[in-house]
Design an enzyme around this catalytic site. Structure first.
Site, mmCIF file in Angstrom:
data_model
loop_
_atom_site.group_PDB
_atom_site.id
_atom_site.type_symbol
_atom_site.label_atom_id
_atom_site.label_comp_id
_atom_site.label_asym_id
_atom_site.label_seq_id
_atom_site.Cartn_x
_atom_site.Cartn_y
_atom_site.Cartn_z
ATOM 1 N N HIS A 155 -1.065 31.404 46.277
ATOM 2 C CA HIS A 155 -0.725 31.950 44.961
ATOM 3 C C HIS A 155 0.746 32.308 44.914
ATOM 4 C CE1 HIS A 155 -1.800 35.420 47.483
ATOM 5 N NE2 HIS A 155 -0.908 36.099 46.783
ATOM 6 N N CYS A 214 0.713 43.981 48.100
ATOM 7 C CA CYS A 214 1.152 42.791 48.829
ATOM 8 C C CYS A 214 2.408 42.262 48.148
ATOM 9 C CB CYS A 214 0.053 41.728 48.866
ATOM 10 S SG CYS A 214 -0.335 40.972 47.276
#
Length: 689
Positions: A65, A208
């Protein structure tokens, strides 16, 4: 907005054997449906995210991603591999691959959709249904949330969907009375009802690097593990769409803290003084029960985290693995970024003064004593003297904000003092840079000293400024300042004597630095070097300033020219950026070439460096000079040898544009060859491109 995923974005027979091939196969589906505008640029962004941390998860899941400027709307593509693909998960290859594409400017609603998917990936019934799906449309519907599952509908907060067995028994309402005891032969008073013990409460932070998937998966994993252990877990997800702070009362009442993160926790000081477990985000996904048990053990032993030290502004969003060199670059960039507005204001005022009143305007008397409203020379003197005052702040501001980047506000006072001393002893730009680093280091050292609570209130306003200023002053006046001043004088004399081949070599080096990172650290170092010479201008320093500005104009102008001459080699977005790049380049805004370099760095950056080196060398060879620190073509009247100066810029622009067209043309032909090549050799040809 279109649906996040459709049947056309599902491949239940993904034949790719590597993660790069899988990402390419799924991304091609996105391109075919207009969700991605530039395949290679998007895949480069995916690869950059993958390089930060593998995206494989336990349970046979891969979630490559990224956020990318080449994505038009939030999109998800799904592939199912029969043989499995290695995405770096500890338990082996992944058979369920989700490629998540988020726009660079995606809003909170878009990211919440992606976070809902990330949470569902922790649900075995969800992944089991995907493994058994036989058609693309039902699989897409399941991912969108259209198809029913055994779990509650996506989007509901975890606290509302916990099974009743996971909750502690609720105390009886105040109005309810205890049941009457059954009569006995020896009647005894009914025992007093015992209060239900409060459950152990944990607050957690998950984050993250991109804040799209791992952030929310770790949150879901911790919440489910907490339910199983009879522990209340409240998670604050610090994702790309920002974050909603946990209720301060909830944090204050918490029995323990878990940080599962790969970027710095924002506002970490809120959790000081509590038992804390600090791990990477993947640990929050893979072993949440262990983390909960660990924080409970720390609470039983009475272990608490030390009070959080104030984080310097340039470190607040830093990755936890940043080394000293990365942090040093950020500190220096802090000082330079705050210095630039003073450079622009002061330098351009001085340049305008020279344009109106001539180069002898610096000898005019103070306008406070002598000013004629109808005299152009008086107005020129006013501009020069105001600009000169603004220019006088360059070194103190540089030093002060380097120290600020290191130690936050306590670094400002010693930093400014050290910078002012650097000016006093003629240590110049180098002296200010060193003074800022010394001031920041001194304050950081003082902040580490344990002090009695009674003194903590006066530390930032009295003690730290007093001690740090005294130490920095001592070091600058008596220890470091004089050698730095001698070095600065030697550098100035060397610049003044630059002629012939030496000047051309310096022009090449400065041109390469200006075009290597397009506004990044090397670019700023070269620019700060040139601006520092304007504080005490001479022939050599004025040549350096001219070469630096000329080279910095080349990359955006070259990209604009290339998109005009060979537009078919560029995407529609790049062609639109090329129109804006004409203005940006003419205004000396090197960052105008960044969109092109981000999409194709291996072709754009070398081409830009070649053109910058040519322009820097020619500017030096022609003896062009510049008294203004900024302005591009709009300060041409202030340039010495303006016609050949523009010729140097045109030459470098032509070289860069020609090279980028050549390199992109070769890449296009190779890809075309790959498409026509036999199947067994196609992959090798494509890889070569």
């Amino acid at each position: 907005m279109s649906e996040l995923i459709t049947a056309e974005l599902v491949d239940l027979d993904l034949s790719a054997e590597t993660k790069d091939a899988a990402a390419r196969s799924l991304a091609e589906r996105m391109v075919a449906h207009g969700r991605v505008t530039d395949l290679e640029g998007f895949l480069a962004d995916v690869a950059a995210r993958e390089a930060q941390m593998p995206t494989g998860l336990d349970g046979g899941i891969g979630i490559p991603h990224c956020r990318s400027a080449h994505v038009t709307e939030p999109t998800l593509a799904f592939g199912r591999s029969a043989s499995g693909i290695d995405f770096g998960a500890p338990d082996g290859p992944a058979d369920l691959i989700f490629l998540i594409a988020a726009p660079a400017g995606g809003d909170a609603d878009h990211l919440s959709i992606l976070s809902t998917l990330a949470r569902h990936l922790m649900d075995d019934s969800f992944t089991g249904a995907l493994r058994s799906a036989t058609e693309a449309e039902p699989a897409a519907a399941l991912i969108r949330g259209d198809a029913p599952t055994e779990e509650p509908p996506p989007g509901e907060p975890p606290t509302d969907t916990r099974p009743a067995s996971a909750h502690e028994p609720e105390p009886a309402p105040e109005s309810a009375s205890a049941p009457e005891p059954e009569p006995t032969t020896a009647s005894k008073p009914a025992p007093e009802p015992q209060p239900t013990p409060a459950p152990f409460r944990i607050v957690a932070i998950t984050s993250c690097p991109t804040g799209i998937a791992h952030t929310y998966m770790a949150a879901e994993s911790l919440e489910k593990a907490g339910q199983a252990a009879g522990v209340e877990v409240f998670v604050e997800t610090q994702g790309s769409a920002g974050f909603k702070r946990l209720d301060p009362r909830l944090v204050a009442d918490a029995d323990g803290v878990i940080f599962a993160h790969d970027v710095e926790v924002r506002e970490k000081e809120r959790f000081a003084g509590k038992p804390t477990v600090d791990v990477g985000v993947k640990a929050g996904i893979n072993r949440p029960a262990e983390l909960i048990a660990e924080v409970r053990q720390k609470a039983e032993r009475g272990e608490v985290a030390a009070p959080a030290r104030a984080t310097a502004p340039m470190d607040k969003d830093a990755a936890t693995g940043d080394g000293f060199a990365t942090r040093l670059r950020k500190w220096l960039m802090t000082g330079v970024s705050y210095m630039v507005p003073f450079v622009a204001a002061g330098g351009l005022l001085i340049a305008l003064a020279f344009a109106i009143g001539g180069y002898t305007i610096n000898k005019a008397p103070s306008v406070a004593d002598h000013f004629l409203w109808t005299d152009a020379t008086s107005w020129a003197a006013l501009l020069f003297q105001v600009g000169n005052v603004a220019f006088g702040f360059l070194v103190p501001v540089l030093a002060g904000f380097i120290a600020y980047g290191m130690a936050d506000r306590p670094g400002l006072v010693p930093g400014f003092v050290g910078g002012a001393i650097a000016l006093t002893i003629n240590a110049g730009f180098l002296g200010g840079l060193i003074a800022g680093l010394i001031a920041g280091a001194v304050v950081m050292a003082i902040q580490r000293v344990a002090v009695p609570p009674v003194l903590r209130g006066i530390m930032p306003v009295v003690v730290i400024p007093l001690i740090s200023s005294a130490l920095v002053g001592f070091l600058m006046f008596l220890v470091i300042g004089k050698p730095v001043a001698a070095l600065q004088k030697g550098l100035t004399d060397w610049l003044s004597g630059l002629t012939g081949a030496n000047a051309i070599i310096l022009g090449v080096i400065l041109g390469l630095m200006m075009c290597f990172d397009l506004g990044g650290p090397l670019n700023k170092v070269a620019y700060a070097f040139a601006v520092g010479g304007l504080a005490n201008p001479n022939e050599g320093s004025l040549k350096v300033m001219a070469a630096v500005m000329a080279a910095g104009m080349v990359p955006p102008l070259a990209m604009a020219l290339a998109t005009t001459v060979r537009g078919r080699l560029f995407t529609e977005t790049e062609r639109d950026n090329g129109k804006a790049a004409w203005v940006l380049g003419a205004s000396f805004i090197t960052e105008g070439a960044i969109p092109f370099a981000a999409a194709d760095p291996l072709r754009v950056i070398p081409a830009a460096m070649a053109g910058g080196a040519v322009t820097g060398a020619l500017s030096m060879a022609f003896g062009c000079t510049l008294r203004a620190p900024h302005g591009g073509i709009f300060v041409v009247p202030l340039i010495g040898q303006p016609f050949v100066y523009l010729l140097a810029i045109a030459a470098g622009t032509g070289v860069s544009a020609a090279l980028v067209i050549l390199l992109k043309g070769l890449g296009t032909r190779r890809r075309a060859g790959a498409a026509d090549a036999p199947a067994d050799g196609g992959a090798e040809v494509e890889a070569a491109a």
